[in-house]
Scaffold this motif. Structure first.
Motif, short mmCIF file in Angstrom:
data_model
loop_
_atom_site.label_atom_id
_atom_site.label_comp_id
_atom_site.label_asym_id
_atom_site.label_seq_id
_atom_site.Cartn_x
_atom_site.Cartn_y
_atom_site.Cartn_z
N VAL A 30 79.11 32.56 99.27
CA VAL A 30 79.71 33.81 99.77
C VAL A 30 79.38 35.02 98.90
O VAL A 30 79.92 36.10 99.13
CB VAL A 30 81.25 33.66 99.91
N GLN A 31 78.49 34.83 97.93
CA GLN A 31 78.04 35.97 97.12
C GLN A 31 76.56 36.18 97.37
O GLN A 31 75.80 35.24 97.55
CB GLN A 31 78.32 35.73 95.64
N GLY A 32 76.16 37.45 97.41
CA GLY A 32 74.76 37.79 97.62
C GLY A 32 74.31 37.69 99.07
O GLY A 32 73.13 37.66 99.37
N VAL A 33 75.28 37.63 100.00
CA VAL A 33 74.96 37.49 101.43
C VAL A 33 75.64 38.55 102.29
O VAL A 33 75.65 38.46 103.51
CB VAL A 33 75.35 36.07 101.95
N GLY A 34 76.25 39.57 101.65
CA GLY A 34 76.94 40.62 102.40
C GLY A 34 78.36 40.27 102.81
O GLY A 34 78.97 40.97 103.62
N PHE A 35 78.91 39.20 102.23
CA PHE A 35 80.24 38.72 102.63
C PHE A 35 81.32 39.78 102.43
O PHE A 35 82.15 39.99 103.32
CB PHE A 35 80.57 37.45 101.83
N ARG A 36 81.32 40.45 101.28
CA ARG A 36 82.36 41.45 101.02
C ARG A 36 82.28 42.61 102.00
O ARG A 36 83.30 43.11 102.48
CB ARG A 36 82.25 41.99 99.59
N TRP A 37 81.05 43.04 102.33
CA TRP A 37 80.87 44.16 103.26
C TRP A 37 81.34 43.79 104.66
O TRP A 37 81.97 44.60 105.34
CB TRP A 37 79.42 44.62 103.26
N TYR A 38 81.02 42.57 105.10
CA TYR A 38 81.47 42.12 106.41
C TYR A 38 82.98 41.94 106.44
O TYR A 38 83.63 42.21 107.45
CB TYR A 38 80.78 40.82 106.82
N THR A 39 83.55 41.50 105.32
CA THR A 39 85.01 41.37 105.24
C THR A 39 85.66 42.73 105.39
O THR A 39 86.63 42.89 106.13
CB THR A 39 85.42 40.70 103.92
N ARG A 40 85.13 43.74 104.70
CA ARG A 40 85.65 45.11 104.82
C ARG A 40 85.53 45.60 106.26
O ARG A 40 86.49 46.15 106.82
CB ARG A 40 84.91 46.05 103.88
N ALA A 41 84.36 45.40 106.86
CA ALA A 41 84.15 45.85 108.24
C ALA A 41 85.13 45.17 109.19
O ALA A 41 85.68 45.81 110.09
CB ALA A 41 82.71 45.56 108.68
N ASN A 42 85.39 43.90 108.98
CA ASN A 42 86.33 43.19 109.85
C ASN A 42 87.77 43.67 109.62
O ASN A 42 88.54 43.83 110.57
CB ASN A 42 86.23 41.68 109.65
N ALA A 43 88.12 43.94 108.36
CA ALA A 43 89.45 44.48 108.07
C ALA A 43 89.64 45.84 108.74
O ALA A 43 90.70 46.13 109.30
CB ALA A 43 89.66 44.59 106.56
N LEU A 44 88.60 46.67 108.72
CA LEU A 44 88.68 47.97 109.38
C LEU A 44 88.75 47.82 110.89
O LEU A 44 89.45 48.58 111.57
CB LEU A 44 87.48 48.84 108.98
N ARG A 45 88.03 46.84 111.44
CA ARG A 45 88.08 46.58 112.88
C ARG A 45 89.48 46.14 113.31
O ARG A 45 90.01 46.60 114.32
CB ARG A 45 87.05 45.50 113.26
N ARG A 99 102.07 45.47 97.10
CA ARG A 99 102.14 46.31 95.90
C ARG A 99 101.75 47.75 96.21
O ARG A 99 102.12 48.66 95.49
CB ARG A 99 101.23 45.75 94.82
N GLY A 100 100.94 47.94 97.27
CA GLY A 100 100.53 49.28 97.68
C GLY A 100 99.53 49.91 96.74
O GLY A 100 99.07 49.30 95.78
N GLY A 101 99.17 51.16 97.07
CA GLY A 101 98.30 51.93 96.22
C GLY A 101 96.81 51.75 96.45
O GLY A 101 96.01 52.16 95.62
N TYR A 102 96.40 51.16 97.56
CA TYR A 102 94.98 50.91 97.80
C TYR A 102 94.28 52.06 98.51
O TYR A 102 93.13 52.34 98.23
CB TYR A 102 94.76 49.61 98.58
N GLY A 103 94.92 52.70 99.46
CA GLY A 103 94.30 53.83 100.16
C GLY A 103 93.08 53.44 100.96
O GLY A 103 92.09 54.16 100.99
N GLY A 104 93.11 52.30 101.61
CA GLY A 104 91.99 51.83 102.43
C GLY A 104 91.62 50.42 102.06
O GLY A 104 92.36 49.72 101.37
N PHE A 105 90.45 50.00 102.54
CA PHE A 105 89.96 48.65 102.23
C PHE A 105 88.60 48.80 101.54
O PHE A 105 87.68 49.36 102.11
CB PHE A 105 89.83 47.79 103.49
N ALA A 106 88.50 48.32 100.32
CA ALA A 106 87.33 48.58 99.47
C ALA A 106 86.54 47.31 99.18
O ALA A 106 87.06 46.21 99.23
CB ALA A 106 87.76 49.20 98.16
N VAL A 107 85.27 47.51 98.87
CA VAL A 107 84.44 46.47 98.29
C VAL A 107 84.38 46.76 96.81
O VAL A 107 84.02 47.86 96.40
CB VAL A 107 83.03 46.50 98.91
N ARG A 108 84.75 45.78 96.02
CA ARG A 108 84.73 45.97 94.55
C ARG A 108 83.70 45.07 93.94
O ARG A 108 83.32 44.07 94.45
CB ARG A 108 86.10 45.63 93.94
#
Length: 108
Positions: A30-45, A99-108
């Motif tokens: 799940v690393q080096g395959v765009g997993f985090r970016w797709y997870t963010r896109a799905n969370a936004l969807r 806990r709050g304080g995120y202001g969106g869904f990020a890739v870190r």
């Protein structure tokens, strides 16, 4: 695929509309395959989710999402479906108080 929950019981039950924090650890390739970016896109969807996806040193991806339980469960189900980049061997999650304080869904 492992579907163990690791539920802590902090907010384990409750109504689908309550605001919760879901932390998931995703194992596999799940690393080096765009997993985090797709997870963010799905969370936004899905919408209404805040949090992040983060590569861990041990090869897993940690996903933290806060929102209604129903929306967090939709993201968790997507993580487990196999309709993700790479290969998911298992997902373990923990439910808790937001806990709050995120202001969106990020890739870190």
């Amino acid at each position: 695929m492992d579907t163990s929950t690791g539920d802590t019981g902090e907010t384990g039950g409750g109504a689908a509309g309550e605001t919760v924090r879901m932390t998931a650890w995703v194992r596999g390739r799940v690393q080096g395959v765009g997993f985090r970016w797709y997870t963010r896109a799905n969370a936004l969807r899905i919408g209404g989710l805040e949090g992040f996806a983060l590569n861990l040193d041990d090869g897993r991806v940690q996903v933290v999402a806060e929102g209604t339980r129903e929306r967090c469960e939709r993201l968790l189900e997507w993580l487990r479906t196999g309709d993700t980049p790479g290969r998911v061997d298992g997902v373990t999650e923990m439910w808790g108080t937001p806990r709050g304080g995120y202001g969106g869904f990020a890739v870190r």
